[in-house]
Design an enzyme around this catalytic site. Structure first.
Site, PDB file in Angstrom:
ATOM      1  N   LYS A 100      -1.080  -1.682  -0.875  1.00 43.34           N
ATOM      2  CA  LYS A 100      -2.433  -1.310  -1.299  1.00 43.34           C
ATOM      3  C   LYS A 100      -3.407  -2.216  -0.583  1.00 43.34           C
ATOM      4  CE  LYS A 100      -4.027   1.064  -4.882  1.00 43.34           C
ATOM      5  NZ  LYS A 100      -3.320   2.258  -5.215  1.00 43.34           N
TER       6      LYS A 100
HETATM    7  N1  GLU Z   1      -4.171   5.749  -4.128  1.00 40.10           N
HETATM    8  C1  GLU Z   1      -3.217   6.662  -4.698  1.00 40.10           C
HETATM    9  C2  GLU Z   1      -2.344   5.951  -5.698  1.00 40.10           C
HETATM   10  O1  GLU Z   1      -2.712   4.943  -6.262  1.00 40.10           O
HETATM   11  C3  GLU Z   1      -2.440   7.412  -3.629  1.00 40.10           C
HETATM   12  C4  GLU Z   1      -1.588   6.576  -2.729  1.00 40.10           C
HETATM   13  C5  GLU Z   1      -0.978   7.347  -1.565  1.00 40.10           C
HETATM   14  O2  GLU Z   1      -1.077   8.561  -1.544  1.00 40.10           O
HETATM   15  O3  GLU Z   1      -0.413   6.684  -0.708  1.00 40.10           O
HETATM   16  O4  GLU Z   1      -1.288   6.407  -6.037  1.00 40.10           O
END
Ligand code: GLU
Length: 415
Positions: A100
């Site tokens: 992230k």
């Molecule tokens: N930001 C989204 C999550 O927290 C999607 C992450 C992604 O698709 O890689 O799951």
């Protein structure tokens, strides 16, 4: 926040009887990158921002996770959210690890051109640690398909045509049908499963929602389409309510124009934070972390809480809800629809083959229901709440992959 995700991990690790050594292997982040981004603002003055990318685990595949543009973005948040992604990708069994990142900024104060520049600066500074087989970013809070398009474009300037470097792209630029609504759609399936366990159906429940961004608005629309009554919606600027159900498409149109639900004419109004104690069968926190805390958990009147946001419930609050027999569908299951369709998008990019919307929707539904069923089964067998069960399942999957990659010998029954 990191402490909270470690807390949930620790509980599940206790259930599995993991040694300190194995816990350490599974919990330590592999890398956290911090970059300084300097761009020229529209007024000609230089602007400085700090960007982060936390890469937690790759045992089951390349790092995967969103990029959020928010003033709360820091190293601790990036690491905690990366951690959650590792368990989330494992719960829905997509071949990725967890990451992230994001930029410490307030995008509402940046022009579109400035956002484009800061995004490209982030790619320039992180291009060695991302890539279609390395780490694949995606949208998160305050980022969208446009931002993903800029990332793909910028990365491709360095490495050639690379649609698979990022997911959540516009459908016209190697994105997938159904990606934008995927997290909200997954939330709706998760809610349907949770209600089934309580002998209820979407068509006979009322729903209160905190947050009306991409996830909240699509979840509300899909729930309303199936007969659910969305009786209250709150965001940062206030709340709107209607006992017999809000007109969700009209509220979506209003929000698109005004950037908040506040001021929507066809409803009663209330203070945003009151949403947590709203008189409704279902509460969906779809905004930021720490929405349900030990201060307000006793106010929750819903029977079912579906965590559309990441980390919306603190551990103390989770305990209070558990005591009160509230079903909490945890984030790593409830909002995993987004990363699931990200996987479909990535697979389409790698194969240069496009799926139609029905295929995406069918496969998403299958994965979400299978994941829910697997978590439910662990919860039943081991007598656990859904969150601990989801962590147990995820740790089993990541643990088996991680240990088979190394020479560490541990007598663990990963189930
Ligand atoms: N930001 C989204 C999550 O927290 C999607 C992450 C992604 O698709 O890689 O799951």
């Amino acid at each position: 926040m990191l402490e909270e995700s470690h807390h949930y991990f620790g509980r599940a690790a206790d259930v599995l009887g993991l040694s300190e050594k194995v816990r350490e292997i599974l919990i330590s982040p592999k890398r956290v990158v911090k970059v300084e981004l300097v761009i020229e603002g529209d007024d000609g003055a230089l602007q400085h921002f700090i960007g982060f990318r936390a890469q937690h685990n790759t045992a089951r595949g390349p790092y995967k996770g969103g990029l959020r543009y928010h003033p709360s973005m820091d190293e601790d948040h990036a690491m905690a959210l990366a951690n959650l992604m590792t368990w989330k990708t494992a719960v829905v069994d997509v071949p990725f690890g967890g990451a992230k990142g994001g930029i410490d900024c307030d995008p509402s104060r940046l022009s579109r051109a400035e956002l484009d520049r800061v995004t490209r600066a982030f790619v320039a500074q992180t291009k060695e640690v991302i890539g279609p087989t390395v780490d694949i970013p995606a949208p998160d809070v305050n980022t969208n398909a446009d931002v993903m398009a800029w990332i793909m474009d910028e990365y491709s300037k360095y490495f050639g045509f690379s649609p698979g470097v990022v997911t959540g792209k516009p459908v016209d630029l190697f994105g997938s049908e159904g990606r934008e609504e995927a997290t909200g759609r997954g939330v709706m399936y998760a809610l349907e499963e949770a209600l089934r366990d309580r002998g209820r159906a979407l068509s006979d429940v009322s729903v209160a929602l905190q947050g009306f961004g991409n996830v909240g608005s699509h979840a509300a629309r899909l729930i309303a389409e199936r007969g659910g009554r969305v009786v209250a919606v709150a965001d940062h600027a206030g709340g709107v309510a209607r006992k017999d159900g809000l007109d969700v498409p009209a509220l979506v149109d209003w929000t698109r124009e005004h950037r908040t639900v506040a001021g929507y004419p066809d409803a009663d109004t209330f203070d945003g934070p009151d949403i947590i104690g709203w008189e409704a069968d279902v509460l969906i926190p779809a905004a930021l972390e720490d929405a349900i805390t030990k201060e307000n958990a006793a106010d929750v009147r819903a029977q079912v809480v579906v965590e559309a946001a990441n980390g919306p419930t603190t551990p103390e609050a989770a305990e209070i809800l558990h005591q009160r027999d509230v079903t909490v569908v945890p984030d790593i299951l409830a909002n995993a629809g987004g990363v699931t369709v990200s996987y479909f998008e990535w697979a389409q990019n790698i194969q240069q083959f496009r799926w139609d919307r029905d295929r995406v929707t069918d496969e998403l539904e299958k994965r979400m229901r299978a994941a829910y069923g697997a978590v439910r089964e662990v919860a039943r067998q081991k007598q656990l709440d859904l969150r601990t069960a989801a962590f147990v399942l995820a740790i089993q999957r990541v643990g088996r992959a991680a240990l088979s990659r190394q020479s560490v010998r541990e007598e663990i029954d990963f189930g």
